[in-house]
Each structure stands twice: as C-alpha cells, then as structure tokens.
Design a protein around this motif. Sequence first.
Motif, PDB file in Angstrom:
ATOM      1  N   GLY A 147       0.794  -1.218   0.000  1.00  0.00           N
ATOM      2  CA  GLY A 147       0.000   0.000   0.000  1.00  0.00           C
ATOM      3  C   GLY A 147       0.829   1.272   0.000  1.00  0.00           C
ATOM      4  O   GLY A 147       2.060   1.248   0.123  1.00  0.00           O
ATOM      5  N   ILE A 148       0.141   2.378  -0.126  1.00  0.00           N
ATOM      6  CA  ILE A 148       0.774   3.693  -0.232  1.00  0.00           C
ATOM      7  C   ILE A 148       1.594   4.048   1.012  1.00  0.00           C
ATOM      8  O   ILE A 148       2.699   4.569   0.877  1.00  0.00           O
ATOM      9  CB  ILE A 148      -0.273   4.783  -0.549  1.00  0.00           C
ATOM     10  N   PRO A 149       1.132   3.788   2.230  1.00  0.00           N
ATOM     11  CA  PRO A 149       1.966   4.134   3.387  1.00  0.00           C
ATOM     12  C   PRO A 149       3.340   3.446   3.352  1.00  0.00           C
ATOM     13  O   PRO A 149       4.351   4.066   3.673  1.00  0.00           O
ATOM     14  CB  PRO A 149       1.141   3.669   4.585  1.00  0.00           C
ATOM     15  N   ALA A 150       3.379   2.191   2.937  1.00  0.00           N
ATOM     16  CA  ALA A 150       4.665   1.478   2.863  1.00  0.00           C
ATOM     17  C   ALA A 150       5.557   2.095   1.799  1.00  0.00           C
ATOM     18  O   ALA A 150       6.771   2.241   2.002  1.00  0.00           O
ATOM     19  CB  ALA A 150       4.422   0.001   2.560  1.00  0.00           C
ATOM     20  N   VAL A 151       4.978   2.467   0.673  1.00  0.00           N
ATOM     21  CA  VAL A 151       5.761   3.113  -0.393  1.00  0.00           C
ATOM     22  C   VAL A 151       6.331   4.433   0.117  1.00  0.00           C
ATOM     23  O   VAL A 151       7.509   4.740  -0.118  1.00  0.00           O
ATOM     24  CB  VAL A 151       4.898   3.339  -1.654  1.00  0.00           C
ATOM     25  N   LEU A 152       5.542   5.209   0.813  1.00  0.00           N
ATOM     26  CA  LEU A 152       6.023   6.487   1.351  1.00  0.00           C
ATOM     27  C   LEU A 152       7.143   6.281   2.360  1.00  0.00           C
ATOM     28  O   LEU A 152       8.110   7.047   2.373  1.00  0.00           O
ATOM     29  CB  LEU A 152       4.868   7.266   1.983  1.00  0.00           C
ATOM     30  N   ARG A 153       7.043   5.250   3.174  1.00  0.00           N
ATOM     31  CA  ARG A 153       8.107   4.984   4.153  1.00  0.00           C
ATOM     32  C   ARG A 153       9.409   4.590   3.453  1.00  0.00           C
ATOM     33  O   ARG A 153      10.487   5.076   3.809  1.00  0.00           O
ATOM     34  CB  ARG A 153       7.672   3.900   5.125  1.00  0.00           C
ATOM     35  N   VAL A 154       9.328   3.712   2.457  1.00  0.00           N
ATOM     36  CA  VAL A 154      10.535   3.281   1.734  1.00  0.00           C
ATOM     37  C   VAL A 154      11.113   4.444   0.953  1.00  0.00           C
ATOM     38  O   VAL A 154      12.324   4.685   0.978  1.00  0.00           O
ATOM     39  CB  VAL A 154      10.211   2.081   0.811  1.00  0.00           C
ATOM     40  N   TRP A 155      10.267   5.179   0.242  1.00  0.00           N
ATOM     41  CA  TRP A 155      10.728   6.330  -0.539  1.00  0.00           C
ATOM     42  C   TRP A 155      11.343   7.375   0.389  1.00  0.00           C
ATOM     43  O   TRP A 155      12.363   7.980   0.079  1.00  0.00           O
ATOM     44  CB  TRP A 155       9.564   6.925  -1.330  1.00  0.00           C
ATOM     45  N   GLY A 156      10.720   7.585   1.543  1.00  0.00           N
ATOM     46  CA  GLY A 156      11.235   8.545   2.516  1.00  0.00           C
ATOM     47  C   GLY A 156      12.583   8.128   3.068  1.00  0.00           C
ATOM     48  O   GLY A 156      13.499   8.947   3.184  1.00  0.00           O
ATOM     49  N   ALA A 157      12.729   6.845   3.397  1.00  0.00           N
ATOM     50  CA  ALA A 157      14.017   6.359   3.903  1.00  0.00           C
ATOM     51  C   ALA A 157      15.095   6.521   2.833  1.00  0.00           C
ATOM     52  O   ALA A 157      16.220   6.944   3.137  1.00  0.00           O
ATOM     53  CB  ALA A 157      13.893   4.898   4.326  1.00  0.00           C
ATOM     54  N   TRP A 158      14.757   6.189   1.589  1.00  0.00           N
ATOM     55  CA  TRP A 158      15.714   6.352   0.489  1.00  0.00           C
ATOM     56  C   TRP A 158      16.106   7.820   0.337  1.00  0.00           C
ATOM     57  O   TRP A 158      17.283   8.144   0.169  1.00  0.00           O
ATOM     58  CB  TRP A 158      15.128   5.819  -0.815  1.00  0.00           C
ATOM     59  N   ALA A 159      15.143   8.711   0.392  1.00  0.00           N
ATOM     60  CA  ALA A 159      15.419  10.142   0.232  1.00  0.00           C
ATOM     61  C   ALA A 159      16.319  10.650   1.358  1.00  0.00           C
ATOM     62  O   ALA A 159      17.252  11.430   1.110  1.00  0.00           O
ATOM     63  CB  ALA A 159      14.113  10.935   0.192  1.00  0.00           C
TER      64      ALA A 159
END
Length: 96
Positions: free
Chosen positions: A8-20
């Motif tokens: 889901g979107i929350p998991a994508v935001l967490r991974v994208w955020g950690a990468w950023a």
Amino acid sequence: VGIAATSGIPAVLRVWGAWAIVSGLVQLIVAVPRRKMGGQWPMILSGGISVLAGASFVASAGADDPSLASAVGYAIPGGIFFLISALRLGRAAKEA
C-alpha cells in the motif's frame, strides 16, 4: 519500492522517505567538503531538500489519506539539481 507497493501507499512512502533521507545525507557528506571545487551548491541544496522531503514522506505515511503526489514533486527538482551540478562540475574540470 516495488515490494512496498504490494503493501500500500503508506509502505511506499516509508521506503521512498528512507531512500530520500539516506541519499540526501550521502549528497551532503560528499558535497559539503568539496564546496570549494565549484558546482557543489546544487548538490548541497538537493541533499538538504532530500533529507527534509524524506522526513515528510515518512511522516505523511501515517496520515489518514496518504498520497504519492508529493513524491512526484520531489523527483523532478532532484533530477534538475543533479543536471545543474553535473554541468557545473564538468565546466570546472575543463577550466582546471
């Protein structure tokens, strides 16, 4: 991100955020000591923005209705900063 998308979107935001956050910190670690070489200010700005944006993505993952719209707004300027930095560093290398 692909694997996180299955959750889901929350998991994508967490991974994208950690990468950023991680990529922004790496940019800052590399660019700040080299700022006198020229062409590093776009990289420093990009790194700082990445860290802040990443923290924002992680925080927004917990919102009631998380959205990926902010991720697009982050990716485009990041690409532009990289291009500007590469052009300036190339010019500085030719002058040296």
